[in-house]
Write a protein that holds these residues in place. Structure first.
Motif, PDB file in Angstrom:
ATOM      1  N   ASP A  25       2.911   6.399 -13.023  1.00 50.26           N
ATOM      2  CA  ASP A  25       3.927   6.317 -11.963  1.00 50.26           C
ATOM      3  C   ASP A  25       3.341   6.341 -10.560  1.00 50.26           C
ATOM      4  O   ASP A  25       4.091   6.334  -9.573  1.00 50.26           O
ATOM      5  CB  ASP A  25       5.011   7.407 -12.137  1.00 50.26           C
ATOM      6  CG  ASP A  25       4.436   8.811 -12.121  1.00 50.26           C
ATOM      7  OD1 ASP A  25       3.261   8.982 -11.762  1.00 50.26           O
ATOM      8  OD2 ASP A  25       5.187   9.747 -12.478  1.00 50.26           O
ATOM      9  N   ALA A  26       2.007   6.361 -10.434  1.00 49.47           N
ATOM     10  CA  ALA A  26       1.387   6.302  -9.105  1.00 49.47           C
ATOM     11  C   ALA A  26      -0.083   5.907  -9.227  1.00 49.47           C
ATOM     12  O   ALA A  26      -0.721   6.127 -10.261  1.00 49.47           O
ATOM     13  CB  ALA A  26       1.502   7.650  -8.403  1.00 49.47           C
ATOM     14  N   VAL A  27      -0.616   5.322  -8.146  1.00 44.27           N
ATOM     15  CA  VAL A  27      -2.030   4.955  -8.091  1.00 44.27           C
ATOM     16  C   VAL A  27      -2.581   5.308  -6.716  1.00 44.27           C
ATOM     17  O   VAL A  27      -1.954   5.004  -5.697  1.00 44.27           O
ATOM     18  CB  VAL A  27      -2.237   3.435  -8.303  1.00 44.27           C
ATOM     19  CG1 VAL A  27      -3.724   3.086  -8.235  1.00 44.27           C
ATOM     20  CG2 VAL A  27      -1.669   2.994  -9.631  1.00 44.27           C
ATOM     21  N   PHE A  28      -3.740   5.953  -6.709  1.00 40.35           N
ATOM     22  CA  PHE A  28      -4.489   6.129  -5.468  1.00 40.35           C
ATOM     23  C   PHE A  28      -5.696   5.189  -5.547  1.00 40.35           C
ATOM     24  O   PHE A  28      -6.554   5.328  -6.427  1.00 40.35           O
ATOM     25  CB  PHE A  28      -4.944   7.590  -5.314  1.00 40.35           C
ATOM     26  CG  PHE A  28      -6.010   7.788  -4.264  1.00 40.35           C
ATOM     27  CD1 PHE A  28      -5.842   7.277  -2.968  1.00 40.35           C
ATOM     28  CD2 PHE A  28      -7.175   8.490  -4.550  1.00 40.35           C
ATOM     29  CE1 PHE A  28      -6.831   7.443  -2.001  1.00 40.35           C
ATOM     30  CE2 PHE A  28      -8.167   8.663  -3.583  1.00 40.35           C
ATOM     31  CZ  PHE A  28      -7.998   8.147  -2.310  1.00 40.35           C
ATOM     32  N   ALA A  29      -5.739   4.201  -4.644  1.00 42.42           N
ATOM     33  CA  ALA A  29      -6.862   3.253  -4.619  1.00 42.42           C
ATOM     34  C   ALA A  29      -7.840   3.687  -3.539  1.00 42.42           C
ATOM     35  O   ALA A  29      -7.427   4.099  -2.452  1.00 42.42           O
ATOM     36  CB  ALA A  29      -6.357   1.842  -4.338  1.00 42.42           C
ATOM     37  N   ALA A  30      -9.141   3.578  -3.820  1.00 40.21           N
ATOM     38  CA  ALA A  30     -10.161   4.141  -2.927  1.00 40.21           C
ATOM     39  C   ALA A  30     -10.323   3.387  -1.618  1.00 40.21           C
ATOM     40  O   ALA A  30     -10.987   3.873  -0.704  1.00 40.21           O
ATOM     41  CB  ALA A  30     -11.505   4.238  -3.649  1.00 40.21           C
ATOM     42  N   ASN A  31      -9.753   2.173  -1.514  1.00 41.26           N
ATOM     43  CA  ASN A  31      -9.650   1.538  -0.190  1.00 41.26           C
ATOM     44  C   ASN A  31      -8.462   0.566  -0.178  1.00 41.26           C
ATOM     45  O   ASN A  31      -7.864   0.282  -1.228  1.00 41.26           O
ATOM     46  CB  ASN A  31     -10.966   0.856   0.229  1.00 41.26           C
ATOM     47  CG  ASN A  31     -11.219  -0.450  -0.497  1.00 41.26           C
ATOM     48  OD1 ASN A  31     -10.630  -0.704  -1.544  1.00 41.26           O
ATOM     49  ND2 ASN A  31     -12.119  -1.266   0.045  1.00 41.26           N
ATOM     50  N   ASP A  32      -8.121   0.101   1.031  1.00 42.09           N
ATOM     51  CA  ASP A  32      -6.924  -0.744   1.167  1.00 42.09           C
ATOM     52  C   ASP A  32      -7.082  -2.088   0.476  1.00 42.09           C
ATOM     53  O   ASP A  32      -6.115  -2.639  -0.062  1.00 42.09           O
ATOM     54  CB  ASP A  32      -6.596  -0.968   2.650  1.00 42.09           C
ATOM     55  CG  ASP A  32      -6.136   0.315   3.331  1.00 42.09           C
ATOM     56  OD1 ASP A  32      -5.850   1.299   2.623  1.00 42.09           O
ATOM     57  OD2 ASP A  32      -6.064   0.320   4.579  1.00 42.09           O
TER      58      ASP A  32
END
Lengths: 346, 346
Positions: free
Chosen positions: A248-255
């Motif tokens: 239900d969520a993702v943190f990506a290490a850059n834009d």
């Protein structure tokens, strides 16, 4: 323009000024103890003849070129494709230009060429070097150390030179990542994935550590390695969705990798942020504003980091030139804070 | 990494190899007449100590650095914003790397910094220079001439050095522009406007000449100066529509300004190509394929031009090094053909 045009010599300047060769040399190299009226005559002759001192010869005496090398440890194709580097170079360029110092960007086709970069740095063509985007097994730090040029690194170095005095500028990667994941937790998200950067770079490792700080004991399946590019973000997002359909969520290490992840989510018919919330890192404009939906992200001031790298190096060079102990009250490495910027994606 | 690490000296190598300083110097500088067994001992000592000859000293003897400077006569902001430069640099980088030659990109904030670029070139840090995007009143050609470094220019030079021997690589700007306008005439268009590039650059002047070749006596109102950027294309397109409401076609001097023109036409509710046909120049990908509609344009091979510039310079340097007369059977300037690529916009 292709033949070597005759260049006025030191002898010609000496003859014009009516002084000895040695006197011209001393004036040109900024030595003291030349009578003011003589020095003035030499300077006039230099100007009239358009004499340019041979820096190769001059540098043997002064070791000053008023030039600083910039090395991005990536192939030139990535240097021009990733706006991160353009921003960092912009900051460096502004600061160096303000000090009338020439920016010398050493481009390569890849890591195989780094030995040649080391030779150029060792060759006495620049006063110092700014190096960024290092990967852990890159021979550059060793080459730079034997080149003996003062250097400031962009990003926390992944090695030690034994003295603990590797000058660098970085942002708080770990704290920023922690804040990103805590924001997702506060939104009630419970299955949070992470698309990392290349894990041979300390910025990617530190962001992964921040993710783990906020989610101790997270399922290893929720972490997929990317490479800071949009295509890498797409690949990693597909792998995450295949492994963890309930994500239900993702943190990506850059834009840039977040932008790739958003494309895959749209392709799969998943709504952002309703089905999957997404947070990036960098606040790279216009990228972060132009994604669909606009990206919530962790802001670091990339251009300012470039400026600080150049400033740190110029201060170190000034201290060396004036004979001050570079260890005493010397410039210190800098770690800049980050802030969460909320837009529509989370 | 910030302190000057002690560098192994020539003396240390001499001691290790058990030979004189002069012998080491001759081996390191590639001189002949050193006994093979001695030379071998020196080479081993150089390797064991990690000795790097001081190029500043070495260059006084050999004047060879295996490095070539690239100067784009634009501020670094434009160098990184316009994909034209990335493409040309890509070609240059591939060719130089294939010859183990270091690409040294000299970045500036603008024309005010070109005197400093001239000083770096004159300083003996590079074997030659590749220079492109020159504007007519730029002092660089003069500075380069007094620096005495062999140089190849990208684009027809707008000045003469008196010898008629300014090495350069260009495409057939005038012929390409003529073909673009003739294509629009063949489609039955009669009110054809032209958005030029900056008219202090020969590429822009030559394309305007090609436009006039195909449309002798064209209404001067139909020509508006742009600057090779999308924003400049927008401004010029608005001016054209205000002056000539009956306009039925536009030839833009490059694809970036054509992309700006297309945006303005859409904004004004004009259909492309039904109401106004548009042709660009460059065939810059992905720009030309991603416009709405995809762009008909004049193709030049930008990366190949970069390769050819580097190749021409390396040949000239090789001839000088081997003592051949650079005028005799020397490499010649090259003008590459262009081709019209038809897509949907005309």
């Amino acid at each position: 323009m292709t033949e070597t045009a005759p260049r006025p010599t030191l002898e010609a300047v000496a003859a014009r000024a009516g002084v000895s060769r040695a006197t011209v040399s001393r004036v040109v190299n900024g030595a003291h103890g030349v009578r003011a009226s003589l020095a003035e005559r030499v300077r006039r002759a230099v100007e009239e003849l358009g004499y340019v001192p041979n820096q190769a010869a001059r540098s043997l005496v002064t070791r000053r070129h008023d030039a600083v090398a910039v090395v991005v440890a990536e192939p030139e194709t990535r240097v021009f494709a990733d706006p991160f580097f353009a921003l960092q170079l912009r900051g460096i360029s502004k600061e160096l230009t303000a000090h009338d110092c020439q920016l010398v960007l050493l481009l390569t086709e890849g890591r195989d060429d780094h030995a040649r970069v080391g030779r150029y740095l060792a060759g006495g063509h620049v006063d110092g070097a700014l190096v960024f985007s290092l990967h852990l097994d890159d021979p550059l730090p060793g080459l730079i150390r034997s080149a003996g040029v003062p250097t400031v690194f962009g990003g926390r170095p992944g090695w030690s030179d034994g003295t603990g005095d590797v000058l660098h500028v970085d942002c708080d990667n770990r704290g920023g990542a922690r804040a990103a994941v805590r924001h997702l937790l506060a939104l009630g998200r419970r299955r949070i994935g992470h698309i990392t950067g290349p894990l041979d770079q300390t910025s990617a490792v530190d962001r992964l550590d921040g993710f783990r700080d906020a989610l101790p004991g997270a399922d290893p399946d929720l972490v997929v390695e990317g490479d800071f590019t949009p295509a890498g973000g797409e690949r990693a997002m597909r792998a995450l969705l295949d492994r963890c359909p309930g994500l239900d969520a993702v943190f990506a290490a850059n834009d840039l990798s977040a932008s790739g992840a958003l494309r895959v989510l749209r392709e799969r018919g998943l709504r952002v942020p309703e089905d999957v919330a997404v947070v990036g890192f960098d606040d790279m404009l216009p990228v972060a504003e132009q994604t669909h939906p606009p990206l919530t992200t962790v802001r670091q001031d990339i251009e300012h980091m470039g400026r600080l790298m150049a400033r740190l190096l110029l201060r170190r060079l000034a201290r060396e030139q004036t004979g001050q102990d570079p260890q005493d009250a010397a410039p210190r490495s800098v770690v800049l804070p980050t802030t969460l910027v909320r837009r529509a994606s989370a």
